[in-house]
Design a protein around this motif. Structure first.
Motif, PDB file in Angstrom:
ATOM      1  N   PHE A 197       0.708  -1.296  -0.274  1.00 14.96           N
ATOM      2  CA  PHE A 197      -0.125  -0.260   0.480  1.00 14.96           C
ATOM      3  C   PHE A 197       0.768   1.217  -0.130  1.00 14.96           C
ATOM      4  CE2 PHE A 197      -2.543   3.358   2.252  1.00 14.96           C
ATOM      5  CZ  PHE A 197      -3.822   3.489   1.304  1.00 14.96           C
ATOM      6  N   ASP A 198       0.481   2.085  -0.619  1.00 15.66           N
ATOM      7  CA  ASP A 198       1.190   4.076  -1.166  1.00 15.66           C
ATOM      8  C   ASP A 198       0.892   4.288  -0.015  1.00 15.66           C
ATOM      9  OD1 ASP A 198       3.262   5.696  -1.797  1.00 15.66           O
ATOM     10  OD2 ASP A 198       1.759   5.120  -3.948  1.00 15.66           O
ATOM     11  N   VAL A 199       2.076   4.647   0.919  1.00 20.99           N
ATOM     12  CA  VAL A 199       1.449   5.688   2.111  1.00 20.99           C
ATOM     13  C   VAL A 199       2.007   7.129   1.492  1.00 20.99           C
ATOM     14  CG1 VAL A 199       0.902   3.699   4.345  1.00 20.99           C
ATOM     15  CG2 VAL A 199       3.370   5.559   3.328  1.00 20.99           C
ATOM     16  N   GLU A 200       2.137   7.257   0.601  1.00 20.89           N
ATOM     17  CA  GLU A 200       2.907   8.352   0.274  1.00 20.89           C
ATOM     18  C   GLU A 200       1.937   9.363   0.141  1.00 20.89           C
ATOM     19  OE1 GLU A 200       5.917   9.936   1.249  1.00 20.89           O
ATOM     20  OE2 GLU A 200       6.204   7.817   2.031  1.00 20.89           O
ATOM     21  N   PRO A 201       0.979   8.627  -0.165  1.00 17.33           N
ATOM     22  CA  PRO A 201      -0.103  10.013  -1.151  1.00 17.33           C
ATOM     23  C   PRO A 201      -0.185  10.551   0.439  1.00 17.33           C
ATOM     24  CG  PRO A 201      -0.120   8.266  -2.302  1.00 17.33           C
ATOM     25  CD  PRO A 201       0.885   8.083  -1.310  1.00 17.33           C
ATOM     26  N   LEU A 202      -1.082   9.306   1.324  1.00 19.12           N
ATOM     27  CA  LEU A 202      -1.677   9.839   2.666  1.00 19.12           C
ATOM     28  C   LEU A 202      -0.191  11.154   3.094  1.00 19.12           C
ATOM     29  CD1 LEU A 202      -2.547   7.084   2.512  1.00 19.12           C
ATOM     30  CD2 LEU A 202      -3.398   7.481   4.952  1.00 19.12           C
ATOM     31  N   LEU A 203       0.931  10.436   3.061  1.00 13.14           N
ATOM     32  CA  LEU A 203       2.112  11.405   3.870  1.00 13.14           C
ATOM     33  C   LEU A 203       2.060  12.691   3.422  1.00 13.14           C
ATOM     34  CD1 LEU A 203       4.305   8.627   4.338  1.00 13.14           C
ATOM     35  CD2 LEU A 203       3.054   9.396   6.578  1.00 13.14           C
ATOM     36  N   GLU A 204       1.988  12.424   2.415  1.00 11.28           N
ATOM     37  CA  GLU A 204       2.132  14.517   1.002  1.00 11.28           C
ATOM     38  C   GLU A 204       1.114  15.187   0.807  1.00 11.28           C
ATOM     39  OE1 GLU A 204       4.010  12.546  -2.073  1.00 11.28           O
ATOM     40  OE2 GLU A 204       5.687  11.855  -1.246  1.00 11.28           O
ATOM     41  N   ASN A 205       0.469  13.918   1.336  1.00 16.39           N
ATOM     42  CA  ASN A 205      -1.360  14.871   0.766  1.00 16.39           C
ATOM     43  C   ASN A 205      -1.954  15.353   2.036  1.00 16.39           C
ATOM     44  OD1 ASN A 205      -3.814  16.118   0.152  1.00 16.39           O
ATOM     45  ND2 ASN A 205      -3.447  15.502  -1.916  1.00 16.39           N
ATOM     46  N   ASP A 206      -2.419  16.464   3.039  1.00 13.73           N
ATOM     47  CA  ASP A 206      -3.452  16.569   4.366  1.00 13.73           C
ATOM     48  C   ASP A 206      -4.767  16.296   4.047  1.00 13.73           C
ATOM     49  OD1 ASP A 206      -2.366  16.750   7.051  1.00 13.73           O
ATOM     50  OD2 ASP A 206      -2.548  19.116   6.877  1.00 13.73           O
ATOM     51  N   ARG A 207      -5.094  16.584   2.847  1.00 11.11           N
ATOM     52  CA  ARG A 207      -7.003  16.155   3.088  1.00 11.11           C
ATOM     53  C   ARG A 207      -6.515  14.316   2.868  1.00 11.11           C
ATOM     54  NH1 ARG A 207      -9.754  14.638  -1.122  1.00 11.11           N
ATOM     55  NH2 ARG A 207      -7.840  15.186  -2.621  1.00 11.11           N
ATOM     56  N   ILE A 208      -5.692  13.914   2.254  1.00 11.35           N
ATOM     57  CA  ILE A 208      -6.199  12.351   2.089  1.00 11.35           C
ATOM     58  C   ILE A 208      -6.034  11.904   3.732  1.00 11.35           C
ATOM     59  CG2 ILE A 208      -5.277  10.348   1.357  1.00 11.35           C
ATOM     60  CD1 ILE A 208      -4.558  11.840  -1.095  1.00 11.35           C
ATOM     61  N   LEU A 209      -5.128  12.451   4.146  1.00 10.03           N
ATOM     62  CA  LEU A 209      -4.745  12.033   5.663  1.00 10.03           C
ATOM     63  C   LEU A 209      -5.867  12.376   6.159  1.00 10.03           C
ATOM     64  CD1 LEU A 209      -2.291  10.543   7.378  1.00 10.03           C
ATOM     65  CD2 LEU A 209      -1.460  13.041   8.167  1.00 10.03           C
ATOM     66  N   LEU A 210      -6.048  13.630   6.697  1.00 10.42           N
ATOM     67  CA  LEU A 210      -7.430  13.294   7.219  1.00 10.42           C
ATOM     68  C   LEU A 210      -8.367  13.730   7.258  1.00 10.42           C
ATOM     69  CD1 LEU A 210      -7.212  17.611   7.144  1.00 10.42           C
ATOM     70  CD2 LEU A 210      -6.661  15.968   9.413  1.00 10.42           C
ATOM     71  N   SER A 211      -9.045  12.346   6.004  1.00  6.76           N
ATOM     72  CA  SER A 211     -10.017  11.670   5.051  1.00  6.76           C
ATOM     73  C   SER A 211      -9.800  10.153   5.760  1.00  6.76           C
ATOM     74  CB  SER A 211     -10.054  11.888   3.483  1.00  6.76           C
ATOM     75  OG  SER A 211      -9.032  10.817   2.828  1.00  6.76           O
ATOM     76  N   TYR A 212      -9.164   9.537   5.648  1.00  9.69           N
ATOM     77  CA  TYR A 212      -8.507   8.530   6.817  1.00  9.69           C
ATOM     78  C   TYR A 212      -8.942   8.631   8.315  1.00  9.69           C
ATOM     79  CZ  TYR A 212      -6.783   5.620   2.605  1.00  9.69           C
ATOM     80  OH  TYR A 212      -6.323   4.878   1.411  1.00  9.69           O
ATOM     81  N   THR A 213      -7.972   9.647   8.608  1.00 11.96           N
ATOM     82  CA  THR A 213      -8.563   9.982  10.298  1.00 11.96           C
ATOM     83  C   THR A 213      -9.893  10.216  10.257  1.00 11.96           C
ATOM     84  OG1 THR A 213      -6.001  11.081   9.871  1.00 11.96           O
ATOM     85  CG2 THR A 213      -8.060  11.248  11.952  1.00 11.96           C
ATOM     86  N   LYS A 214     -10.646  11.294   9.739  1.00  5.64           N
ATOM     87  CA  LYS A 214     -12.845  10.957   9.463  1.00  5.64           C
ATOM     88  C   LYS A 214     -13.306   9.953   9.511  1.00  5.64           C
ATOM     89  CE  LYS A 214     -12.294  16.041   8.596  1.00  5.64           C
ATOM     90  NZ  LYS A 214     -12.817  17.349   7.820  1.00  5.64           N
ATOM     91  N   CYS A 215     -12.833   9.229   9.082  1.00  7.09           N
ATOM     92  CA  CYS A 215     -13.285   7.571   8.085  1.00  7.09           C
ATOM     93  C   CYS A 215     -12.948   7.046   9.689  1.00  7.09           C
ATOM     94  CB  CYS A 215     -12.500   6.891   7.273  1.00  7.09           C
ATOM     95  SG  CYS A 215     -12.849   4.872   7.540  1.00  7.09           S
ATOM     96  N   PHE A 216     -11.479   6.609   9.970  1.00  2.00           N
ATOM     97  CA  PHE A 216     -12.291   5.624  11.099  1.00  2.00           C
ATOM     98  C   PHE A 216     -12.506   6.126  12.733  1.00  2.00           C
ATOM     99  CE2 PHE A 216      -7.308   5.182   9.669  1.00  2.00           C
ATOM    100  CZ  PHE A 216      -7.438   4.069   8.722  1.00  2.00           C
ATOM    101  N   LEU A 217     -13.024   8.019  12.755  1.00  2.00           N
ATOM    102  CA  LEU A 217     -13.109   8.820  13.371  1.00  2.00           C
ATOM    103  C   LEU A 217     -15.048   8.145  13.102  1.00  2.00           C
ATOM    104  CD1 LEU A 217     -10.982  12.069  14.111  1.00  2.00           C
ATOM    105  CD2 LEU A 217     -11.476   9.702  16.133  1.00  2.00           C
ATOM    106  N   ASP A 218     -15.303   7.993  12.449  1.00  2.00           N
ATOM    107  CA  ASP A 218     -17.231   7.901  12.138  1.00  2.00           C
ATOM    108  C   ASP A 218     -16.498   9.365  11.516  1.00  2.00           C
ATOM    109  OD1 ASP A 218     -17.475   5.263  11.957  1.00  2.00           O
ATOM    110  OD2 ASP A 218     -16.801   5.179  14.293  1.00  2.00           O
ATOM    111  N   GLN A 219     -16.301  10.524  11.736  1.00  2.00           N
ATOM    112  CA  GLN A 219     -16.540  11.273  11.028  1.00  2.00           C
ATOM    113  C   GLN A 219     -16.979  11.551   9.526  1.00  2.00           C
ATOM    114  OE1 GLN A 219     -13.856  13.949  13.609  1.00  2.00           O
ATOM    115  NE2 GLN A 219     -14.672  13.471  15.438  1.00  2.00           N
TER     116      GLN A 219
END
Length: 121
Positions: A26-48
């Motif tokens: 799994f390519d984590v670089e887009p998550l690390l480089e793009n805050d919007r993607i990182l936050l979207s994963y975080t919001k998913c994990f938080l049911d938000q």
């Protein structure tokens, strides 16, 4: 007597001790480089927020991975998880705090999981 069925059974049992290797690459670089993607994963994990198919898969294993300090993760998965968690901690500490509160309300696994995060990759 053929040992092949026995060997195959052992191989399946041993393999079951790990999560699927499907996400080892799994390519984590887009998550690390793009805050919007990182936050979207975080919001998913938080049911938000909505979850991508990948995020939905990851979300399913969070409780067990936390409880076992990623005990069923492959070495590659451990490396990827550490990278992403460190990015969340550094870029969005409030989101990390919310994740920890959601998945470990009783602070039962924090010390062991923090130790896991700090281990060498």
């Amino acid at each position: 007597m053929s040992y092949l069925p026995i060997f195959a059974t052992i191989l399946i049992l041993v393999r079951a001790d790990f999560y699927s290797s499907r996400y080892d690459d799994f390519d984590v670089e887009p998550l690390l480089e793009n805050d919007r993607i990182l936050l979207s994963y975080t919001k998913c994990f938080l049911d938000q927020g909505p979850c991508t198919p990948d995020a939905k898969d990851f979300k399913k294993i969070i409780p067990e991975a936390l409880e076992t300090s990623c005990g069923k993760c492959t070495p590659k998965q451990k490396q990827l998880i550490r990278k992403v968690i460190k990015a969340v901690i550094n870029k969005h500490p409030e989101s990390w705090t919310a994740l920890v509160e959601k998945y470990d309300k009783n602070k039962k696994y924090r010390d062991a999981f923090n130790k896991f995060i700090e281990e060498n990759e």
